[in-house]
Design a protein around this motif. Structure first.
Motif, short mmCIF file in Angstrom:
data_model
loop_
_atom_site.label_atom_id
_atom_site.label_comp_id
_atom_site.label_asym_id
_atom_site.label_seq_id
_atom_site.Cartn_x
_atom_site.Cartn_y
_atom_site.Cartn_z
N MET A 1 0.90 9.15 -6.08
CA MET A 1 1.39 10.51 -5.92
C MET A 1 2.09 10.97 -7.19
O MET A 1 1.85 12.08 -7.68
CB MET A 1 2.37 10.59 -4.73
CG MET A 1 2.98 11.97 -4.53
SD MET A 1 4.12 12.04 -3.12
CE MET A 1 5.41 10.93 -3.63
N HIS B 1 -4.33 12.44 -5.45
CA HIS B 1 -3.93 12.81 -4.10
C HIS B 1 -4.76 12.08 -3.06
O HIS B 1 -4.24 11.65 -2.03
CB HIS B 1 -4.07 14.33 -3.90
CG HIS B 1 -3.01 15.11 -4.59
ND1 HIS B 1 -3.13 15.51 -5.90
CD2 HIS B 1 -1.80 15.55 -4.17
CE1 HIS B 1 -2.04 16.18 -6.25
NE2 HIS B 1 -1.22 16.21 -5.22
N SER C 1 -1.30 1.99 4.78
CA SER C 1 0.01 1.40 4.99
C SER C 1 0.42 1.47 6.46
O SER C 1 0.92 0.50 7.02
CB SER C 1 1.05 2.11 4.12
OG SER C 1 2.33 1.60 4.36
N THR D 1 0.83 -1.21 0.00
CA THR D 1 0.00 0.00 0.00
C THR D 1 0.86 1.26 0.00
O THR D 1 0.47 2.28 -0.58
CB THR D 1 -0.99 0.01 1.18
OG1 THR D 1 -0.27 -0.22 2.40
CG2 THR D 1 -2.06 -1.03 1.01
N GLU D 2 2.04 1.20 0.62
CA GLU D 2 2.94 2.34 0.56
C GLU D 2 3.40 2.59 -0.88
O GLU D 2 3.38 3.73 -1.37
CB GLU D 2 4.16 2.11 1.45
CG GLU D 2 5.17 3.24 1.37
CD GLU D 2 6.53 2.91 1.97
OE1 GLU D 2 7.23 3.85 2.35
OE2 GLU D 2 6.89 1.72 2.03
N ALA E 1 -3.96 5.40 0.64
CA ALA E 1 -3.04 4.26 0.59
C ALA E 1 -1.95 4.39 1.65
O ALA E 1 -1.62 3.40 2.32
CB ALA E 1 -2.43 4.14 -0.80
N ILE E 2 -1.40 5.57 1.82
CA ILE E 2 -0.34 5.73 2.82
C ILE E 2 -0.91 5.58 4.23
O ILE E 2 -0.27 4.96 5.10
CB ILE E 2 0.40 7.06 2.60
CG1 ILE E 2 1.22 6.95 1.30
CG2 ILE E 2 1.31 7.39 3.78
CD1 ILE E 2 1.94 8.21 0.89
N VAL F 1 -6.19 9.13 -3.43
CA VAL F 1 -5.72 7.74 -3.44
C VAL F 1 -4.40 7.65 -2.67
O VAL F 1 -4.20 6.73 -1.87
CB VAL F 1 -5.55 7.22 -4.88
CG1 VAL F 1 -4.87 5.87 -4.90
CG2 VAL F 1 -6.90 7.16 -5.58
N MET F 2 -3.51 8.60 -2.89
CA MET F 2 -2.23 8.61 -2.21
C MET F 2 -2.41 8.67 -0.69
O MET F 2 -1.85 7.87 0.05
CB MET F 2 -1.38 9.79 -2.66
CG MET F 2 -0.09 9.96 -1.89
SD MET F 2 0.70 11.56 -2.11
CE MET F 2 -0.44 12.67 -1.33
N TYR F 3 -3.21 9.63 -0.22
CA TYR F 3 -3.41 9.77 1.22
C TYR F 3 -4.05 8.52 1.82
O TYR F 3 -3.64 8.05 2.89
CB TYR F 3 -4.28 10.99 1.53
CG TYR F 3 -3.58 12.30 1.27
CD1 TYR F 3 -2.33 12.56 1.80
CD2 TYR F 3 -4.19 13.29 0.51
CE1 TYR F 3 -1.68 13.77 1.56
CE2 TYR F 3 -3.56 14.51 0.28
CZ TYR F 3 -2.30 14.74 0.81
OH TYR F 3 -1.68 15.93 0.57
N GLY G 1 0.55 4.01 -2.88
CA GLY G 1 0.34 5.42 -2.56
C GLY G 1 1.36 6.33 -3.20
O GLY G 1 1.03 7.39 -3.74
#
Length: 121
Positions: free
Chosen positions: A22, A34, A44, A14-15, A40-41, A36-38, A18
């Motif tokens: 990004m 963004h 993680s 997931t990291e 996923a991180i 999705v990135m937030y 993410g």
């Protein structure tokens, strides 16, 4: 302990997802990437927290961070066309060697703790 390894693998995956989102969002200019990135991180970190319930935090963090760096570099090369310099390759090799050393040290420490717990010195 097998669940800890599964959670750690999910944390790494997931990291990487993410961080890939990004990079994609910076290229497309959209805000969906963004989000999705937030997400996923954040996920993680949730998986990492689950992994450290039964695993040493030092080992889990070393594997999470080092594996994440190696995999996101691989994504960067394969998906985004980044060309690695010799210095970057050496750095990645050192990171992998460090992860192996930390993990090997943890196995050694577990054996020492088991011996101490048995009352035999």
């Amino acid at each position: 302990m097998p669940n800890a390894w599964a959670y750690l693998a999910l944390a790494v995956a997931t990291e990487v997802a993410g961080l890939t989102a990004m990079k994609l969002s910076t290229e497309s200019g959209g805000y969906a990437g963004h989000l999705v990135m937030y997400a996923a991180i954040a996920l993680s970190y949730v998986f990492l927290a689950r992994a450290v319930k039964t695993m040493s935090v030092g080992v889990a963090y070393a594997i999470w961070e080092g594996s994440g760096i190696a995999l996101i570099t691989l994504v960067s090369v394969l998906v985004f066309g980044h060309v690695l310099t010799l210095r970057e390759m050496i750095g990645l090799a050192m990171a992998v060697a460090g992860i192996l050393c930390v993990n090997a040290g943890e196995i050694h420490d577990d054996g020492a703790e088991a011996e101490a717990g048995d009352g035999r010195n």
